[in-house]
Design a protein around this motif. Structure first.
Motif, PDB file in Angstrom:
ATOM      1  N   SER A  50       0.738  -1.287   0.113  1.00 26.29           N
ATOM      2  CA  SER A  50       0.060   0.028  -0.010  1.00 26.29           C
ATOM      3  C   SER A  50       0.872   1.093  -0.120  1.00 26.29           C
ATOM      4  N   PHE A  52       3.154   3.986  -1.592  1.00 32.89           N
ATOM      5  CA  PHE A  52       3.250   4.402  -3.033  1.00 32.89           C
ATOM      6  C   PHE A  52       4.560   4.188  -3.645  1.00 32.89           C
ATOM      7  N   LYS A  91       4.600  12.506  -3.891  1.00 35.68           N
ATOM      8  CA  LYS A  91       4.595  11.375  -5.006  1.00 35.68           C
ATOM      9  C   LYS A  91       5.470  11.562  -6.107  1.00 35.68           C
ATOM     10  N   LEU A 124      -2.089   2.625  -6.884  1.00 40.30           N
ATOM     11  CA  LEU A 124      -1.754   3.966  -6.623  1.00 40.30           C
ATOM     12  C   LEU A 124      -0.835   4.576  -7.700  1.00 40.30           C
TER      13      LEU A 124
END
Length: 134
Positions: A50, A52, A91, A124
């Protein structure tokens, strides 16, 4: 790294390398290989993590596997499409770290899209590619 493509970033345009892409990729050969979207999946198709950054790492590892299946490597990639769920600067930094490690100061052309969701609820990040056979 020998390439079948030529990367150009015209001086009249901003320097895109710090953003992880190049403006122009010239592919002299019409022999293109299209790689479908790769995500942070294990061999069963399940998302491994989970996190990123971990998904980005696994996605590019999977991209490398797909390229190798066609007899190609990262040096043959002319264009990337990257897709980030709930895109933000943190990100982007995780993505840039991987791109910089793989391509250094000559990344392929790239379009990054921030998206609301991807095909599976746990995804993601996803990356697709167009490569040129030397």
């Amino acid at each position: 790294m020998s390439r079948s493509i030529t990367i150009t970033n015209p001086a009249e345009l901003h320097n895109p390398v710090t953003f992880g892409y190049s403006h122009v990729v010239d592919a002299p050969s019409p022999d293109l290989v299209v790689i479908a979207g790769q995500y942070g999946s294990n061999p069963t198709g399940a998302v491994d993590s989970s996190d990123f950054a971990a998904q980005v790492e696994r996605s590019f590892a999977n991209l490398g596997t797909a390229l190798a299946a066609a007899g190609l490597g990262f040096q043959d990639v002319a264009r990337l499409g990257t897709y980030i769920v709930d895109h933000d600067h943190t990100k982007l930094e995780a993505l840039l770290a991987v791109i910089n490690r793989i391509w250094g100061n000559q990344p392929p052309a790239q379009t990054l899209l921030g998206v609301a969701a991807l095909a599976l609820p746990d995804m993601l990040f996803e990356v697709d590619a167009i490569a040129v056979r030397p």
